[in-house]
Design a protein around this motif. Structure first.
Motif, short mmCIF file in Angstrom:
data_model
loop_
_atom_site.label_atom_id
_atom_site.label_comp_id
_atom_site.label_asym_id
_atom_site.label_seq_id
_atom_site.Cartn_x
_atom_site.Cartn_y
_atom_site.Cartn_z
N LEU A 1 0.83 -1.21 0.00
CA LEU A 1 0.00 0.00 0.00
C LEU A 1 0.86 1.26 0.00
N GLY A 2 1.94 1.23 0.80
CA GLY A 2 2.82 2.39 0.85
C GLY A 2 3.47 2.67 -0.50
N VAL A 3 3.94 1.63 -1.17
CA VAL A 3 4.56 1.80 -2.48
C VAL A 3 3.54 2.34 -3.49
N TRP A 4 2.35 1.75 -3.45
CA TRP A 4 1.30 2.17 -4.39
C TRP A 4 0.91 3.63 -4.15
N MET A 5 0.73 4.03 -2.88
CA MET A 5 0.35 5.41 -2.58
C MET A 5 1.41 6.40 -3.04
N SER A 6 2.67 6.04 -2.83
CA SER A 6 3.75 6.92 -3.27
C SER A 6 3.78 7.03 -4.79
N SER A 7 3.63 5.90 -5.47
CA SER A 7 3.71 5.88 -6.94
C SER A 7 2.54 6.60 -7.58
N ASN A 8 1.38 6.58 -6.90
CA ASN A 8 0.17 7.16 -7.48
C ASN A 8 -0.24 8.49 -6.84
N HIS A 9 0.65 9.01 -5.97
CA HIS A 9 0.47 10.35 -5.40
C HIS A 9 -0.80 10.46 -4.54
N TYR A 10 -0.91 9.55 -3.57
CA TYR A 10 -2.03 9.58 -2.62
C TYR A 10 -1.52 9.83 -1.21
N ASP A 11 -2.37 10.46 -0.38
CA ASP A 11 -2.13 10.63 1.05
C ASP A 11 -3.17 9.86 1.84
N CYS A 12 -2.80 9.40 3.04
CA CYS A 12 -3.76 8.78 3.96
C CYS A 12 -4.72 9.86 4.48
#
Length: 274
Positions: free
Chosen positions: A228-239
């Motif tokens: 999830l962390g890798v995906w969020m970073s790659s797709n420019h998302y924040d929690c």
């Protein structure tokens, strides 16, 4: 970049321990805001956190871990190191057998590290639900069953009709090693009389919820959070809120932990790209 609380949640290491790692120099934040002092971490630091946790599980002190990390060990060298420790453990008395099994598990984990990151992440619009809720502080994550038993007993005693989904919601700002703030919930469609501990509330929906399924033992869910962390970073998302979990399969219906199925959800928001 992740704030320390979000990074803690994704790598499953407490905020307190991340700060300690910073103080002793084995894991420095990627950046520190000079005005606020806030620490930020990057996705490429996730493998290093995994190495630290593996070596801690093996019984290495943080001082020893610092020395090993300075050698910039790759996966093959680290596995060789673990194999050496495995041979040492196999020579001790029978009471050390648990450590031997742990070594085998950790070696398997490292060999599978790349494949474990191949989770499929989806984003869904999750609606609001009316929920029966029980929230409490438990000693550790593996004590969550106590809350589920209490909520289940209430449902059975009062003959409440419940439907899917049933969520566990983790309210702490980051991963914690003890005194975990957990809320367990069951979806309801009828009026229910509250008690001092059992409450009725609306669980807010999420326009964008990042979802990943983990198949296997609960203890191995770190790889799903890493993904999830890798995906969020790659797709420019924040929690944007607490992590949720739906335990579709577990020890109540499966004998083999390899068949457990957990759905992990994190509300997210797209970053503004400047």
């Amino acid at each position: 970049m992740f704030k320390i609380g979000d990074f803690s949640r994704l790598v499953r290491v407490s905020v307190r321990m991340l700060r300690h790692y910073d103080e002793i120099g084995i894991l420095k934040p990627k950046s520190i805001d000079h005005h606020t002092g806030y620490r930020s971490y990057s996705v490429d630091q996730i493998p290093k956190v995994n190495r630290i946790q593996v070596l801690k599980e093996m019984g290495f002190t943080l001082s020893e871990i610092g020395g090993l990390l300075n050698q910039d060990l790759d996966s093959r060298q680290l596995i060789s190191l673990l194999e050496s420790r495995k041979r040492q453990i196999s020579e001790v008395i029978e009471s050390e057998h648990v450590k031997l099994l742990k070594v085998e598990s950790l070696i398997k984990f490292i060999n599978k590290e790349d494949s474990n990151m191949k989770y499929e992440i989806t984003v869904k619009n999750i609606p609001m639900y009316k929920m029966l809720s029980l929230r409490g502080i438990i000693p550790a994550y593996n004590a969550e069953g106590v809350l589920w038993e209490e909520l289940g007993a209430f449902v059975e005693q009062h003959k409440v009709n419940v439907t899917d989904p049933s969520y566990a919601i983790y309210h702490d700002n980051g991963y914690k090693e003890s005194d975990v703030d957990v809320e367990v919930t069951m979806c309801i469609t009828e009026a229910v009389t509250e008690t001092e501990r059992i409450k009725v509330r609306e669980l807010e929906g999420a326009p964008e919820m990042a979802i990943v399924f983990h198949e296997g033992p609960f203890e191995e869910m770190t790889s799903a959070y890493n993904a999830l962390g890798v995906w969020m970073s790659s797709n420019h998302y924040d929690c944007m809120g607490p992590t949720r979990a739906i335990y579709h399969k577990g020890p109540w219906c499966e004998q083999d932990p390899a068949d457990y199925l957990t759905e992990i959800q994190i509300p997210v928001v797209k970053k503004e790209i400047k």
